[in-house]
Design an enzyme around this catalytic site. Structure first.
Site, PDB file in Angstrom:
ATOM      1  N   ARG A  53      -4.662  -2.626  11.669  1.00 39.90           N
ATOM      2  CA  ARG A  53      -5.448  -2.077  12.800  1.00 39.90           C
ATOM      3  C   ARG A  53      -4.908  -0.698  13.202  1.00 39.90           C
ATOM      4  O   ARG A  53      -4.451  -0.487  14.327  1.00 39.90           O
ATOM      5  CB  ARG A  53      -5.476  -3.035  14.000  1.00 39.90           C
ATOM      6  CG  ARG A  53      -5.913  -4.437  13.658  1.00 39.90           C
ATOM      7  CD  ARG A  53      -6.181  -5.315  14.871  1.00 39.90           C
ATOM      8  NE  ARG A  53      -7.548  -5.145  15.348  1.00 39.90           N
ATOM      9  CZ  ARG A  53      -7.878  -4.629  16.529  1.00 39.90           C
ATOM     10  NH1 ARG A  53      -6.948  -4.201  17.347  1.00 39.90           N
ATOM     11  NH2 ARG A  53      -9.135  -4.519  16.881  1.00 39.90           N
ATOM     12  N   GLY A  72       0.830  -1.205   0.000  1.00 39.31           N
ATOM     13  CA  GLY A  72       0.000   0.000   0.000  1.00 39.31           C
ATOM     14  C   GLY A  72       0.856   1.243   0.000  1.00 39.31           C
ATOM     15  O   GLY A  72       1.438   1.621  -1.009  1.00 39.31           O
ATOM     16  N   THR A  95      -2.373   3.825   3.336  1.00 41.89           N
ATOM     17  CA  THR A  95      -3.608   3.581   2.595  1.00 41.89           C
ATOM     18  C   THR A  95      -4.710   3.000   3.493  1.00 41.89           C
ATOM     19  O   THR A  95      -4.437   2.399   4.534  1.00 41.89           O
ATOM     20  CB  THR A  95      -3.364   2.566   1.462  1.00 41.89           C
ATOM     21  OG1 THR A  95      -2.987   1.314   2.054  1.00 41.89           O
ATOM     22  CG2 THR A  95      -2.273   3.043   0.529  1.00 41.89           C
ATOM     23  N   TYR A 124       4.300   6.540  22.959  1.00 38.92           N
ATOM     24  CA  TYR A 124       5.085   6.538  21.727  1.00 38.92           C
ATOM     25  C   TYR A 124       6.507   6.995  22.070  1.00 38.92           C
ATOM     26  O   TYR A 124       6.683   8.072  22.650  1.00 38.92           O
ATOM     27  CB  TYR A 124       4.428   7.511  20.752  1.00 38.92           C
ATOM     28  CG  TYR A 124       4.811   7.348  19.310  1.00 38.92           C
ATOM     29  CD1 TYR A 124       4.042   6.548  18.460  1.00 38.92           C
ATOM     30  CD2 TYR A 124       5.917   8.005  18.787  1.00 38.92           C
ATOM     31  CE1 TYR A 124       4.381   6.413  17.118  1.00 38.92           C
ATOM     32  CE2 TYR A 124       6.255   7.867  17.451  1.00 38.92           C
ATOM     33  CZ  TYR A 124       5.489   7.082  16.619  1.00 38.92           C
ATOM     34  OH  TYR A 124       5.817   6.936  15.293  1.00 38.92           O
ATOM     35  N   ASP A 142      -0.470   9.374  11.833  1.00 45.96           N
ATOM     36  CA  ASP A 142       0.638  10.275  11.475  1.00 45.96           C
ATOM     37  C   ASP A 142       1.171   9.982  10.079  1.00 45.96           C
ATOM     38  O   ASP A 142       1.806  10.831   9.458  1.00 45.96           O
ATOM     39  CB  ASP A 142       1.771  10.151  12.507  1.00 45.96           C
ATOM     40  CG  ASP A 142       1.367  10.736  13.860  1.00 45.96           C
ATOM     41  OD1 ASP A 142       0.236  11.270  13.965  1.00 45.96           O
ATOM     42  OD2 ASP A 142       2.161  10.646  14.797  1.00 45.96           O
ATOM     43  N   SER A 143       0.905   8.762   9.587  1.00 48.08           N
ATOM     44  CA  SER A 143       1.410   8.361   8.267  1.00 48.08           C
ATOM     45  C   SER A 143       0.438   8.721   7.146  1.00 48.08           C
ATOM     46  O   SER A 143       0.654   8.342   5.992  1.00 48.08           O
ATOM     47  CB  SER A 143       1.604   6.848   8.250  1.00 48.08           C
ATOM     48  OG  SER A 143       0.342   6.207   8.455  1.00 48.08           O
ATOM     49  N   GLY A 199      -4.794 -12.192   2.354  1.00 46.25           N
ATOM     50  CA  GLY A 199      -5.298 -11.741   1.070  1.00 46.25           C
ATOM     51  C   GLY A 199      -5.126 -10.242   0.912  1.00 46.25           C
ATOM     52  O   GLY A 199      -4.396  -9.611   1.673  1.00 46.25           O
ATOM     53  N   VAL A 200      -5.828  -9.712  -0.099  1.00 48.30           N
ATOM     54  CA  VAL A 200      -5.747  -8.291  -0.406  1.00 48.30           C
ATOM     55  C   VAL A 200      -7.085  -7.631  -0.094  1.00 48.30           C
ATOM     56  O   VAL A 200      -8.117  -8.023  -0.649  1.00 48.30           O
ATOM     57  CB  VAL A 200      -5.443  -8.070  -1.901  1.00 48.30           C
ATOM     58  CG1 VAL A 200      -5.197  -6.585  -2.177  1.00 48.30           C
ATOM     59  CG2 VAL A 200      -4.266  -8.910  -2.348  1.00 48.30           C
ATOM     60  N   GLY A 242       3.594   1.592   1.925  1.00 47.80           N
ATOM     61  CA  GLY A 242       4.986   1.271   2.220  1.00 47.80           C
ATOM     62  C   GLY A 242       5.512   1.991   3.451  1.00 47.80           C
ATOM     63  O   GLY A 242       6.713   2.159   3.622  1.00 47.80           O
TER      64      GLY A 242
END
Lengths: 649, 649
Positions: free
Chosen positions: B308, B227, B300, B569, B294-295, B363-364, B229
């Site tokens: 999750r 997705g 994606t 974190y 944050d990403s 799977g996808v 990466g």
């Protein structure tokens, strides 16, 4: 505080046994502190990681809690308290007295001991029933009619060795042979018994369950976990062709709160505790879970986990999947649980979601860590009357959209509104009928409403007083936009109070040729109205086609709201005079109603579960691959089908 | 509305490409209506039940959406936009200019093009680093150093037959060979390549994914969904001993919103869409998901489901498991999905929870129905400074207990507070340093605080204006009880704005011998302080023992709060001059830090997932039986390990 309790205890402590609510809170806080001292250290920094695992307390331990067990609702011998062939407590039932007036017996509920003058007319008019035509139940259980137990001698010998109490008395077995589906109760009333459990065992703790499951595997016994027995999905019905000894594992004696953690607001509880006991005991410490399914008088924590239960107040407290922090389950493969109590994780698929909904097919849930909340400072009931059901649904949708749903918001259709009058007692302030209540409120405005169209929403607000009042205003303002008139606290309060009593009505009906059942679904908002009207019409049409000679009762209410949809709950009943096989006819109609639900975008179940009653549709509901996943887990965890209740798959 | 957008666009549309935020809303609403017309009828009452299934739109369809694709962030050839050996956009990086001053290049972010006078001093002081000692990355990728692809000719032939675009160019393969773990990026910078994907394929829709998986099964190909990466768990690293052709299935071209359902507030979206595109496109229709990990610039929807994911604003919008209404996944066994979109169900274990967290092993994920909300009327940032970290944590716990957490509330420790100064640009109003900001606010009061002890919470409120202001008051009143001083909107706003820029700092460090990483956990409230201090100390101790010659940066923040605990974190980095195998040393220390986390009651991961980096601990985390359940599902769904990325198990 008193004000709150006065309202609060209406819910799950309607009956006399709830001393807690009336005693002094600070004193109760002391009890809590004492219990906390006893169970201290369960989450202290450990010397090694193993100690982080939530550990089962020894059965002998927890003297403080054991001493409380006299307060527990469910005794080992359920017959001491509960009906063997109907709903609820032995001492509580609807009946027509010598004058032909309806009354509700006993002392447990607000309605107990009251005469209900309007019920007979409603009953006769709605169902075309008559007090002349009776279909009484067999008065007593005749043990000689109960099939003899199939006993695996090796298992019985080993079980004796464990000193865990068990029984193969007919009465004990019959009590665990059924839930409360119509055909189950109908058969009981006629004294018809098919396959029933051969043995009943009462483990006292997690370790004893481990022992029992170990022996069951050794001797290839079929184990069926049994909690409250309130299932309406055939979940606890024994498979008729099961040749092995069927052991009913009664969790009722695993009913302790093992610890309360005030820092993290969690409680670690044995899974056999029933809802009313859990809430009452937590209340003594100043806390609650807020989980209040309509069955909470008798249903258990373990049962909630196993069926994915939903509570009336989920808008504040969440459904069971939102409340659970930790689950411990004994399976033939061993114990399954997570090693920590982090509030949320990304550690692969969530194994607790493999357990929630497994309906006793994988093992026995023995202990659960559940979220608790401080008892809310204030509760307030409310009600709104709408000109019609469409307006009511539109209002509930808007409330959900604005994310301002009260702790509970329920919308009854017109049939249920009419039914409200039937339960008006002879003498009572609170039980003034809904209609009277409305007239009192809107002597003039109300003239605009058509009594055969209007419908009613009942509300329950919780929180600190100021916020509740703000919240209340916000909801009533929205309701007004949809023609809704506030109809007072009493009307709302009565609606919730009747929740527990209504469950007793089916037994009255069955004394006079009337059979019925409730069932539910969840559905996206844009399909709610279609689904409600199509399913109610389908039921009426099917009754005609199946030869039912009297018009049925076919009614629904919206009981839960979500961002993307709602839960709809149906009641359906009819007079079966003239039918040779009424239960078969009933089953055909319920099947058709479920087909109609699915065709209208409804789910197979919102909270009742699948059991055996709805497994026919599970594959199309979760796809072949989805069902295959469930099968693969079952085959891994329980290759010999020790947990052989045959639910789901 | 403008005020809202002005703030709103700071988040996920920091860069110029987000015209949406600046254009006229009512016009945008028109676009939305038009798109809705095109996709109308998807939830109308069907003739038969089959039509209820959420169906994949044909790839050729949705012209309206296709026309939007020029707005998409991720092109097929990622190298056109993104770095091949570092974080983020090609045109955006930190560097020391000829004067030796730090600056951030490009035009995309608020910090872009600015000089940061304080960064160099902080960098040299914190890490003992020096601009004299450089460790530059290889400038360009040398294709001849990339291992040649292992190509299954039969599969390549069949794939050509499908007309689905694919590539085995070295650059395309390298881009899908890694996530952003330290050792992955370190290896890229040195031009070291081990096992990398042999082929990259770009399906345009669900049906093409079905075709690819069918061919992969036919030819026994290893498929790895890819997705954004952005993984930091080695999830997309190729198993070094995989002998089969490894196919990287790049979902970036499955990036359409297939429909928006305003009645149920849901959107049906292809799973390859990245967060910033999803939010920008929904904003054009007046909606948002509110899911902001944050990403989110690059990660994606499918990746969020597979790992999750957790969003910064989950307190209002929920984490991914709260947002998902429907999931569609292609597996070797076929397509898995539910047959209806009921908002909540009790139909056995929830199969969507078998998918969420499966990390590409089953799977996808091709399509997801996700909840949407109207764009909030108003947003307001805020910040609070506390005398020390303990007080800050106590305040966050109280806010969570009172269930009044803002959309986002984050608590930085003192080290991160100090770091705040380092990113103060030469000229800027908003970028006045935190310390200046505080002094401006509390020229006197502030004297009471020890700059080496204090810590800062940043806040983001959302909702209608009046409620936000009430809410803000409630939170600041609680903060005051814990010695917290409101420290203004700018300080809060800056904290959130830097979220996306900070990710670029590691590449700067790696130019000068500094390596680091972040990692996270979730933990019960009563363990938060112990865990934070023990883990930070453990990192420092381990660095000494492993021969690190400079004191490390070891810092943490609380980023999410829950009823029963919080997410913590950690950032950890050190200067590796003098170490022969810095990456190995780093791995040892991170491993020790994770052991410390688990020993302190922390979870294996809150939202980063397990991947291959943490699978070593999964068994003890979810118990033998739990892991066995995951294995049994894997073996059923994918017996030949077609989805062979070897995550989790």
């Amino acid at each position: 505080m008193y004000h709150f309790l006065a309202l609060h205890c209406l819910h799950y402590t309607l009956h006399g046994s709830s001393m807690a609510s009336n005693s002094n809170i600070s004193e109760l806080q002391q009890n809590a502190k004492e219990r906390l001292r006893i169970i201290s250290g369960h989450l202290q920094k450990p010397a090694n990681r193993e100690q982080l695992r939530v550990s089962a307390n020894e059965c002998k331990a927890e003297a403080a809690d054991r001493s409380l067990e006299k307060n527990r609702t469910i005794p080992k011998r359920r017959q001491e308290t509960l009906k063997w062939n109907g709903w609820g407590y032995n001492d509580s039932k609807f009946m027509f007295n010598k004058k032909g007036q309806a009354e509700f017996t006993g002392k447990r509920y607000r309605l107990s001991g009251m005469v209900l003058p309007a019920l007979r007319e409603w009953f006769e008019k709605t169902f075309g029933a008559s007090l002349e035509h009776k279909t009484p139940a067999r008065s007593a259980l005749n043990p000689s009619e109960v099939p003899p137990p199939i006993l695996n001698e090796g298992f019985v010998q080993d079980l004796k060795g464990t000193a865990i109490p068990f029984s193969h008395e007919a009465e004990d077995r019959i009590f665990r042979a059924h839930g409360h589906c119509l055909h189950e109760v109908f058969a009981l009333r006629e004294g018809k018994f098919e396959r029933v459990p051969d043995l009943v065992v009462w483990p006292n703790c997690h370790k004893e369950v481990e022992k029992i499951v170990e022996l069951a595997c050794k001797h290839n016994i079929c184990v069926m976990p049994f909690g409250g027995g309130t299932s309406v999905s055939n979940a606890v019905e024994c498979p008729s062709d099961e040749k092995r000894t069927i052991l009913s594992l009664d969790t009722s004696q695993m009913n302790r709160i093992l610890w309360i953690d005030e820092k993290n607001l969690t409680a670690h509880v044995e899974a056999g505790i029933v809802g009313q006991d859990l809430e009452r005991l937590l209340n003594e410490s100043g806390y609650c879970t807020g989980h209040e399914p309509d069955s909470m008088e008798f249903s258990t924590l373990g049962g909630w986990v196993a069926t994915r239960a939903s509570g009336m107040k989920k808008n504040i407290y969440g459904n069971i999947e939102d409340l659970v922090v930790h689950i411990r389950m004994v399976t033939p493969r061993g114990v399954i649980e997570k090693s920590c109590q982090g509030p949320r994780m990304s550690t692969g698929p969530d194994i607790y979601h493999f357990i929630m909904g497994s309906e006793g097919t994988l093992g026995v849930v023995t202990e659960v860590t559940i979220k608790i909340r401080p008892i809310p400072e204030y509760q307030k009931y409310g009600s709104v009357v709408f000109p019609n059901f469409d307006q009511g649904v539109a209002c509930l949708r808007e409330v959900a959209k604005q994310r301002c749903a009260p702790a509970s918001i329920r919308l009854m259709d017109n049939e249920q509104f009419q039914f409200g009058h039937a339960l008006k007692p002879q003498v009572s302030s609170i039980f003034t009928s809904f209609l009277d209540g409305l007239k009192k409120f809107y002597i003039t405005k109300f003239k605009g409403f058509d009594p055969n169209q209007l419908c009613v929403a009942t509300l329950l607000f919780e929180g600190d007083r100021e916020k509740v009042l703000q919240h209340e205003k916000q909801v009533y303002d929205i309701a007004a936009k949809f023609g809704g008139l506030a109809a007072g606290e009493d009307n709302g309060q009565r609606g919730y109070m009747l929740t527990f009593v209504i469950a007793y009505l089916r037994d009255l009906g069955m004394d006079y040729y009337v059979i019925g059942e409730s069932f539910e679904t969840s559905v996206p908002w844009d399909r709610v109205l279609d689904l409600c009207s199509n399913v109610k019409e389908r039921i009426i049409r099917e009754c005609k086609e199946k030869g039912v000679q009297f018009p049925p009762l076919s009614t629904c209410r919206v009981t839960q709201t979500y961002d993307a949809g709602a839960c709809v709950y149906f009641y359906f009943a009819f007079n079966y005079r003239g039918l040779s096989d009424p239960v078969h006819v009933y089953d055909q109609i319920e099947h058709a109603a479920r087909e109609e639900i699915l065709a209208n975008g409804g789910s197979l179940s919102h909270h009742h579960g699948v059991g055996k009653l709805r497994k026919h549709w599970l594959q199309e509901t979760i796809s072949d691959v989805g069902l295959g996943m469930l099968r693969s887990v079952k085959e891994y965890v329980d290759p010999n089908n020790i947990f052989g209740n045959r639910n789901l798959l």
